[in-house]
Write an enzyme that holds these catalytic residues in place. Structure first.
Site, PDB file in Angstrom:
ATOM      1  CD1 TRP A   4       0.649  -8.439   1.228  1.00 51.57           C
ATOM      2  CD2 TRP A   4      -1.301  -9.795   1.497  1.00 51.57           C
ATOM      3  NE1 TRP A   4       0.419  -9.236   0.230  1.00 51.57           N
ATOM      4  CE2 TRP A   4      -0.599 -10.233   0.193  1.00 51.57           C
ATOM      5  CE3 TRP A   4      -2.366 -10.361   1.817  1.00 51.57           C
ATOM      6  CZ2 TRP A   4      -1.073 -11.575  -0.563  1.00 51.57           C
ATOM      7  CZ3 TRP A   4      -2.947 -11.683   1.183  1.00 51.57           C
ATOM      8  CH2 TRP A   4      -2.115 -11.936  -0.046  1.00 51.57           C
ATOM      9  CE  LYS A  14       1.534   3.048  -7.478  1.00 52.67           C
ATOM     10  NZ  LYS A  14       2.908   3.472  -7.323  1.00 52.67           N
ATOM     11  CG  ASN A  31       0.452  -2.061  -4.875  1.00 55.72           C
ATOM     12  OD1 ASN A  31       0.595  -0.940  -4.418  1.00 55.72           O
ATOM     13  ND2 ASN A  31       1.187  -2.900  -4.041  1.00 55.72           N
ATOM     14  CD1 TRP A  77       1.201   3.087   0.049  1.00 53.54           C
ATOM     15  CD2 TRP A  77      -0.105   1.652   1.520  1.00 53.54           C
ATOM     16  NE1 TRP A  77       0.027   2.803  -0.288  1.00 53.54           N
ATOM     17  CE2 TRP A  77      -0.995   2.257   0.457  1.00 53.54           C
ATOM     18  CE3 TRP A  77      -0.779   1.042   2.538  1.00 53.54           C
ATOM     19  CZ2 TRP A  77      -2.109   1.958   0.164  1.00 53.54           C
ATOM     20  CZ3 TRP A  77      -2.184   0.807   2.135  1.00 53.54           C
ATOM     21  CH2 TRP A  77      -2.693   1.016   1.151  1.00 53.54           C
ATOM     22  CG  HIS A 112      -0.083  -1.578  -0.216  1.00 49.54           C
ATOM     23  ND1 HIS A 112       1.130  -1.485   0.595  1.00 49.54           N
ATOM     24  CD2 HIS A 112      -0.028  -1.008  -1.329  1.00 49.54           C
ATOM     25  CE1 HIS A 112       1.816  -0.642  -0.120  1.00 49.54           C
ATOM     26  NE2 HIS A 112       1.431  -0.191  -1.312  1.00 49.54           N
ATOM     27  NE  ARG A 123       8.544   4.399  -4.856  1.00 52.30           N
ATOM     28  CZ  ARG A 123       9.516   3.775  -4.090  1.00 52.30           C
ATOM     29  NH1 ARG A 123      10.655   4.300  -4.097  1.00 52.30           N
ATOM     30  NH2 ARG A 123       9.146   2.607  -3.475  1.00 52.30           N
ATOM     31  CG  HIS A 134     -10.171   5.480  -3.862  1.00 54.33           C
ATOM     32  ND1 HIS A 134      -9.182   6.231  -4.665  1.00 54.33           N
ATOM     33  CD2 HIS A 134     -11.275   5.200  -4.636  1.00 54.33           C
ATOM     34  CE1 HIS A 134      -9.932   6.376  -5.872  1.00 54.33           C
ATOM     35  NE2 HIS A 134     -11.096   5.947  -5.694  1.00 54.33           N
ATOM     36  CB  CYS A 173      -1.371  16.012  -7.282  1.00 51.75           C
ATOM     37  SG  CYS A 173      -2.455  16.376  -5.794  1.00 51.75           S
ATOM     38  CB  CYS A 197      -1.291  14.098  -3.973  1.00 52.13           C
ATOM     39  SG  CYS A 197      -2.960  14.065  -4.291  1.00 52.13           S
TER      40      CYS A 197
HETATM   41  P1  FAD Z   1       3.579   2.108  -2.460  1.00 50.82           P
HETATM   42  O1  FAD Z   1       2.463   1.492  -2.996  1.00 50.82           O
HETATM   43  O2  FAD Z   1       3.821   3.276  -1.732  1.00 50.82           O
HETATM   44  O3  FAD Z   1       4.367   1.096  -1.372  1.00 50.82           O
HETATM   45  C1  FAD Z   1       5.693   1.489  -0.810  1.00 50.82           C
HETATM   46  C2  FAD Z   1       6.445   0.115  -0.707  1.00 50.82           C
HETATM   47  O4  FAD Z   1       5.540  -0.893   0.026  1.00 50.82           O
HETATM   48  C3  FAD Z   1       6.639  -0.629  -2.046  1.00 50.82           C
HETATM   49  O5  FAD Z   1       7.643  -0.081  -2.439  1.00 50.82           O
HETATM   50  C4  FAD Z   1       6.733  -1.943  -1.699  1.00 50.82           C
HETATM   51  O6  FAD Z   1       8.329  -2.081  -0.843  1.00 50.82           O
HETATM   52  C5  FAD Z   1       5.921  -2.195  -0.350  1.00 50.82           C
HETATM   53  N1  FAD Z   1       4.521  -2.824  -0.703  1.00 50.82           N
HETATM   54  C6  FAD Z   1       3.964  -2.762  -2.152  1.00 50.82           C
HETATM   55  N2  FAD Z   1       2.908  -3.362  -1.938  1.00 50.82           N
HETATM   56  C7  FAD Z   1       2.767  -3.684  -0.856  1.00 50.82           C
HETATM   57  C8  FAD Z   1       1.767  -4.675   0.250  1.00 50.82           C
HETATM   58  N3  FAD Z   1       0.695  -5.069  -0.638  1.00 50.82           N
HETATM   59  N4  FAD Z   1       2.027  -5.155   1.273  1.00 50.82           N
HETATM   60  C9  FAD Z   1       3.035  -4.710   1.983  1.00 50.82           C
HETATM   61  N5  FAD Z   1       4.035  -3.827   1.243  1.00 50.82           N
HETATM   62  C10 FAD Z   1       3.730  -3.549   0.131  1.00 50.82           C
HETATM   63  N6  FAD Z   1      -2.562   6.765  -4.938  1.00 50.82           N
HETATM   64  C11 FAD Z   1      -3.543   7.195  -6.037  1.00 50.82           C
HETATM   65  O7  FAD Z   1      -3.086   7.429  -6.944  1.00 50.82           O
HETATM   66  N7  FAD Z   1      -4.738   6.580  -5.710  1.00 50.82           N
HETATM   67  C12 FAD Z   1      -5.308   6.303  -4.633  1.00 50.82           C
HETATM   68  O8  FAD Z   1      -6.591   6.210  -4.279  1.00 50.82           O
HETATM   69  C13 FAD Z   1      -4.378   6.028  -3.386  1.00 50.82           C
HETATM   70  N8  FAD Z   1      -4.657   5.800  -2.289  1.00 50.82           N
HETATM   71  C14 FAD Z   1      -3.883   5.500  -1.167  1.00 50.82           C
HETATM   72  C15 FAD Z   1      -4.255   5.124  -0.135  1.00 50.82           C
HETATM   73  C16 FAD Z   1      -3.431   5.064   1.047  1.00 50.82           C
HETATM   74  C17 FAD Z   1      -3.933   4.929   2.431  1.00 50.82           C
HETATM   75  C18 FAD Z   1      -1.870   5.563   0.916  1.00 50.82           C
HETATM   76  C19 FAD Z   1      -1.079   5.649   2.108  1.00 50.82           C
HETATM   77  C20 FAD Z   1      -1.480   5.725  -0.427  1.00 50.82           C
HETATM   78  C21 FAD Z   1      -2.556   5.995  -1.670  1.00 50.82           C
HETATM   79  N9  FAD Z   1      -1.981   5.961  -2.860  1.00 50.82           N
HETATM   80  C22 FAD Z   1      -3.107   6.344  -3.767  1.00 50.82           C
HETATM   81  C23 FAD Z   1      -0.402   6.242  -3.218  1.00 50.82           C
HETATM   82  C24 FAD Z   1      -0.019   5.099  -3.769  1.00 50.82           C
HETATM   83  O9  FAD Z   1      -0.651   3.761  -3.190  1.00 50.82           O
HETATM   84  C25 FAD Z   1       1.386   5.066  -3.506  1.00 50.82           C
HETATM   85  O10 FAD Z   1       1.712   5.154  -2.118  1.00 50.82           O
HETATM   86  C26 FAD Z   1       2.365   5.959  -4.005  1.00 50.82           C
HETATM   87  O11 FAD Z   1       1.746   6.038  -5.610  1.00 50.82           O
HETATM   88  C27 FAD Z   1       3.720   5.561  -4.258  1.00 50.82           C
HETATM   89  O12 FAD Z   1       3.894   4.293  -4.760  1.00 50.82           O
HETATM   90  P2  FAD Z   1       5.320   3.456  -4.279  1.00 50.82           P
HETATM   91  O13 FAD Z   1       5.796   2.903  -5.714  1.00 50.82           O
HETATM   92  O14 FAD Z   1       6.303   4.182  -3.606  1.00 50.82           O
HETATM   93  O15 FAD Z   1       4.664   2.202  -3.864  1.00 50.82           O
END
Ligand code: FAD
Length: 512
Positions: A444, A466, A451, A378, A447, A371, A421, A45, A42
């Site tokens: 898209w 990100k 990021n 997502w 997200h 992650r 959010h 967290c 999270c």
């Molecule tokens: P993620 O952002 O989880 O992305 C997963 C994969 O999706 C990426 O590795 C990439 O391959 C692909 N990707 C990346 N960007 C895009 C895009 N624009 N369109 C399509 N595919 C894409 N964390 C917080 O700290 N604060 C928050 O407010 C927050 N809000 C969130 C809201 C939701 C609905 C969700 C599901 C998650 C949220 N998170 C938040 C968690 C954060 O967004 C990430 O999911 C987490 O930090 C893991 O990051 P990651 O590097 O695995 O990439």
């Protein structure tokens, strides 16, 4: 475990708890406890962990009056205990009075801000809520009265008494009292400004200010003239004869089972992995939805809609789809589902050999320390928006997947601040989405907004920065430069999404 290691280590001055040790540690304990229930995936967290560690350092001398603990609810082995303690969102801070006996004795720690000061003040207020069973190691925190002061050295076996004169709403006196609790030969008490008798008899005109009384009758002012807890505390700790007591034994730290991170998998970033989206599905159903004692009303509708959308659009393996169809069929007519009914419905049933869902997640494209589940969620929803556009005979009818995701996140996503959010973004513009392609683009771009907000912050896994997605090496034509400015070509984005999130681009590697 598969989700990586938790956010705290045994080197932090707090107790890393687990399902085996939580109840043994906090129930019938002579110490009050403040436990952070968190999920290692999270984002909030992750951002909050440095504050909780700093707080643990700041108040480590307050043990054993109060002890700080942490429990990672994302660990599969801790799932049940978190549910028993009624944890529905992360992080949740709970205060347990000394000699608590049951999960319901824990109360949410209310604090004005997420800073150490608000947290310490709220811990003090919580300690003061003890009525009968005061933690034995905790000195009195209430202001001293003239009568008590009169025979203080007769009734207390100490050399020094430090009086801190302060306004009613100041926490300084109580903080310094707790800072000194492990030290012998000294007691600290606060005197409030409204106690005019004491204020006058010591000629106090500024608040806060301190007076040091010694058993032999001498009295001097404490040479600290600012409102500074460390200055008071340091001065008092250095007085001759004031030593850390050897009666203090630190809370026995329960052994922490070594968590071995899953071995690193070599992946292809141009591909999707079925393991990730399947794991997201099982995590939503088996972990997130089981946090509630009852599913009913809007929350139940959101779950029904989610399962129905999975049945329609999730491009899963046959047994997984059979499992989801069975669940959908069972769930549809329900008006109210208890946790045990839900868990029973989720069990892999032997009589249906070709219908099952893995018990535990395996993260592949979503592997990494911070992650796992949110990454999988997502990915799952991007996949579903694209599948909806590809499968739907009427691409111009209103989309189903996006409102389903909104409902899921609102009612079930454990990272509550993430959910807030997301809901704010949805409330602002989701109703403007008219068709299935619009859904793909909306998700898209939102997200990417998330990021951008999180880039460079603590929740970023350095191996997975990100970025604004997709990068050029994934979709060369998605980004165009007009007059030196980088822009997105939405038609290219749609083409790219429809191939990236297509059935044919999903690898079945690493599946169990
Ligand atoms: P993620 O952002 O989880 O992305 C997963 C994969 O999706 C990426 O590795 C990439 O391959 C692909 N990707 C990346 N960007 C895009 C895009 N624009 N369109 C399509 N595919 C894409 N964390 C917080 O700290 N604060 C928050 O407010 C927050 N809000 C969130 C809201 C939701 C609905 C969700 C599901 C998650 C949220 N998170 C938040 C968690 C954060 O967004 C990430 O999911 C987490 O930090 C893991 O990051 P990651 O590097 O695995 O990439």
């Amino acid at each position: 475990g598969a989700l990586g290691v938790g956010l705290y280590t045994p080197d932090d001055p707090l107790v890393v708890l687990s399902a085996d040790t939580l109840e043994r540690s906090i129930f019938n304990s002579s110490s009050a406890w403040v436990v952070e229930f968190y999920a290692s995936w999270c984002g909030h967290c992750i951002h909050f962990a440095p504050t909780w560690k700093a707080l643990a350092n700041d108040i480590q001398d307050w043990r054993p009056a109060v002890t700080l603990g942490v429990l990672d609810c994302a660990e599969a082995s801790n799932q049940k205990i978190c549910s028993d303690f009624g944890i529905t969102g992360y992080p949740t801070l709970k205060f347990f009075k000394a000699f608590s006996t049951k999960p319901e004795d824990g109360v949410r720690l209310h604090h004005k801000g997420d800073d150490i000061r608000s947290l310490t003040e709220s811990i003090i207020t919580s300690i003061e809520s003890h009525r009968d069973l005061w933690p034995p190691a905790c000195p009195p925190l209430e202001p001293i009265s003239a009568a008590e002061l009169h025979d203080f050295f007769h009734t207390n076996n100490v050399t020094y008494l430090a009086l801190i004169f302060e306004k009613e709403d100041s926490f300084l006196g109580r903080e310094v009292t707790l800072d000194l609790l492990q030290f012998e030969n000294i007691a600290v008490r606060r005197v409030v400004k409204s106690n005019e008798e004491l204020v006058r008899s010591f000629n106090i005109t500024t608040f806060p200010s301190g007076v040091l009384l010694v058993k032999n009758g001498s009295c001097s002012s404490i040479p600290v003239h600012v409102d500074s807890r460390p200055l008071y505390t340091d001065f008092l700790k250095k007085l001759p004869g004031v030593v850390r007591g050897d009666t203090f034994t630190p809370t026995v730290l329960p052994p922490v089972p070594p968590t071995t991170p899953a071995p690193w998998k070599v992946i292809d970033r141009r591909k999707l992995y079925m393991a990730d989206v399947e794991s997201a599905v099982l995590y939503t159903l088996r972990r997130e939805a089981t946090r509630y004692d009852f599913l009913e009303k809007e929350q139940l509708s959101a779950m029904k809609q989610y399962v129905a959308v999975l049945v329609k659009y999730f491009p899963g393996r046959l047994p997984i789809m059979n499992y989801l169809r069975n669940l959908d069929f069972w769930l549809r007519p329900k008006t109210n589902v208890s946790k045990s009914e839900w868990e029973e419905a989720l069990r892999n049933k032997n009589e249906l050999p070709n219908a099952w869902l893995p018990e535990n997640p395996t993260w592949v494209g979503c592997q990494g320390s911070k992650r796992g589940f949110p990454c999988g969620l997502w990915t799952l929803f991007h996949l579903l928006t694209v599948q909806e556009a590809l499968l739907s005979p009427q691409p111009h009818t209103p989309p189903e997947v996006l409102p389903t995701m909104r409902g899921y996140v609102h009612y079930f996503f454990g990272c509550r601040q993430c959910a807030d959010h997301f809901e704010a973004m949805a409330a602002e513009s989701m109703n403007k989405v008219r068709n299935k392609d619009g859904s793909i683009l909306w998700l898209w771009s939102r997200h990417n907004r998330v990021n951008a907000r999180l880039a460079g912050t603590a929740s970023e896994d350095p191996k997975f920065p990100k970025i604004q997605w997709p990068p050029k090496d994934l979709c060369w034509s998605c980004q165009i430069t007009i007059n030196g400015r980088l822009m997105w070509d939405e038609r290219a984005i749609l083409r790219f999404f429809k191939s990236h999130f297509s059935r044919g681009n999903i690898y079945l590697d690493f599946l169990k």
